[in-house]
Design a protein around this motif. Structure first.
Motif, PDB file in Angstrom:
ATOM      1  N   SER A 167       0.845  -1.361  -0.097  1.00 42.75           N
ATOM      2  CA  SER A 167       0.151  -0.198   0.065  1.00 42.75           C
ATOM      3  C   SER A 167       0.593   1.218   0.049  1.00 42.75           C
ATOM      4  N   LYS A 371      -3.975   3.704   0.189  1.00 40.60           N
ATOM      5  CA  LYS A 371      -4.709   2.318  -0.593  1.00 40.60           C
ATOM      6  C   LYS A 371      -3.098   1.447  -1.335  1.00 40.60           C
ATOM      7  N   ASP A 372      -4.595   0.020  -0.994  1.00 43.35           N
ATOM      8  CA  ASP A 372      -3.896  -0.669  -1.604  1.00 43.35           C
ATOM      9  C   ASP A 372      -2.926  -0.472  -3.070  1.00 43.35           C
TER      10      ASP A 372
END
Length: 420
Positions: A167, A371-372
């Motif tokens: 991430s 975020k991933d």
């Protein structure tokens, strides 16, 4: 009693017989020598034909070293085999891949040397299996290039892949690529007045990605924007700009499909069927207008062309040669206009068939979030890391010595041999 046979007396040869025998022996020697000389002459003719028709024009150049990487020499024959492999048998493509194959040979050798230090190697069995599975020619050039392909896969999966985080911060961005600062200012003013960014980007962005997507780049991790847009340094600015702010980035290296000519006619045929043209190709209308002002002020055309033209040649300089009335050049109308005076410099002439470097990014950061990293972004980041590593090896002239002996004549020779 039977009468014994008496031994016959042996008479010495007469002088006439001796003379005959001597003449006969001399004739035989002459015939033998003549035959030998004839055979030698025939062999010499054959060898001479091979030497001048095969060895000198083909075999000898094929043995010459054309590329050297850290003491490892690559012959013309090797280069030709590499061209055949990369072209896939499509001989019409060979002239377009000469520099690419040359660079690939250099990169594969550097990659092979450096990968060993990283503990990543490719075995001969792996190469043999790949060649067998793909029905490839089994020569040294092909083996090396296959090794490079297999090494690339191992490096990206086993070395660079694990370095990419699961991430990371990602930014959502709008962007378009413009030719000049003045155009950027004009577009920004239109947006401030209510014009739609997407509509403008879709119609005028000089980058195919942002034009096709109407400026919407979506959300990506740092490093992906440079990779997607073919830039260097744009990512850094994107990730230091405040969310909600506009920004601009001058990109001197990005190529765009537009340029502007300043040309002049120096000679004309009496019937105006041919004209001799000199010209310079400039990156933007803004730049072309600025140079035109300097020319109108008395500065020298060739001097400015050498400094600014993206069409400058060290051999022909700013000379665009004689052109005929059936030319498709963007400046055709100007140079064949009977009102065009000898030596008069044109106003800037736009040409969308020419590529030039340089421009400006107008962008806005819409959002930021951790975020991933998506599968696509991970692949892009891995590829970027690999390309950066490989480029750094080539640029490291202290530890890596690369010598290229390929000139235009040798490249022409290679093209002919690889096409045969």
């Amino acid at each position: 009693m039977a009468k014994k046979n008496e031994p016959q007396a042996v008479h010495p040869p007469t002088s006439r017989q001796l003379t005959h025998w001597q003449k006969q022996a001399r004739r035989q020697r002459i015939i033998g020598i003549s035959g030998f000389v004839t055979i030698v002459a025939v062999i010499a003719i054959i060898l001479s034909g091979w030497y001048f028709k095969q060895y000198v024009p083909i075999d000898k150049p094929m043995r010459e070293t054309v590329i050297e990487v850290n003491g490892h020499k690559f012959s013309m024959a090797y280069y030709v085999d590499a061209l055949r492999y990369v072209s896939g048998g499509q001989t019409s493509y060979i002239s377009y891949i000469l520099d690419y194959v040359e660079q690939t040979i250099e990169q594969v050798e550097l990659m092979k040397e450096e990968s060993i230090k990283l503990g990543i190697t490719v075995t001969d069995d792996e190469i043999n299996q790949y060649i067998k599975d793909n029905a490839l020619a089994n020569n040294q050039a092909v083996r090396d290039l296959v090794r490079g392909q297999l090494l690339s896969k191992k490096l990206t999966s086993d070395y660079f892949g694990p370095q990419i985080p699961a991430s990371a911060e990602q930014r959502d961005v709008l962007a378009m690529f413009l030719e000049s600062q003045s155009q950027l200012n004009d577009i920004k003013a239109q947006i401030d007045a209510g014009a739609d960014f997407g509509e403008l980007a879709g119609s005028i962005s000089l980058d195919s990605t942002t034009q096709g997507d109407k400026g919407i780049l979506d959300s990506h991790a740092k490093g992906v924007f440079d990779y997607l847009l073919g830039t260097k340094g744009f990512d850094d600015l994107i990730f230091t700009t405040q969310v909600g702010d506009w920004g601009q980035f001058q990109d001197a290296e990005k190529t765009k499909q537009v340029g502007y000519w300043l040309v002049k006619v120096t000679e004309k045929k009496d019937d105006n069927s041919q004209v001799h043209v000199f010209g310079m190709l400039l990156s933007s209308l803004e730049e072309a207008q600025a140079i035109k002002t300097r020319l109108d002020g008395g500065e020298d055309f060739t001097t400015l062309a050498q400094q600014y033209s993206q069409n400058w040649s060290d051999t022909s300089k700013d000379d665009l040669s004689w052109i005929t009335s059936d030319s498709t050049a963007a400046y055709k109308s100007y140079v064949f206009d009977t009102a065009t005076a000898i030596g008069a410099v044109s106003a800037p002439i736009k040409d969308t068939n020419q590529s030039t470097k340089g421009g400006y990014w107008l962008f806005k950061v819409l959002d930021s979030a951790v975020k991933d990293v998506s599968a696509d972004d991970k692949t892009n980041l891995i590829n970027q890391a690999f390309n950066t590593w490989l480029t750094a090896l080539q640029d490291d002239t202290v530890n890596n010595k690369i010598t290229n002996y390929l000139d235009e004549a040798k490249k022409t020779f290679a093209t002919i041999q690889a096409s045969s």
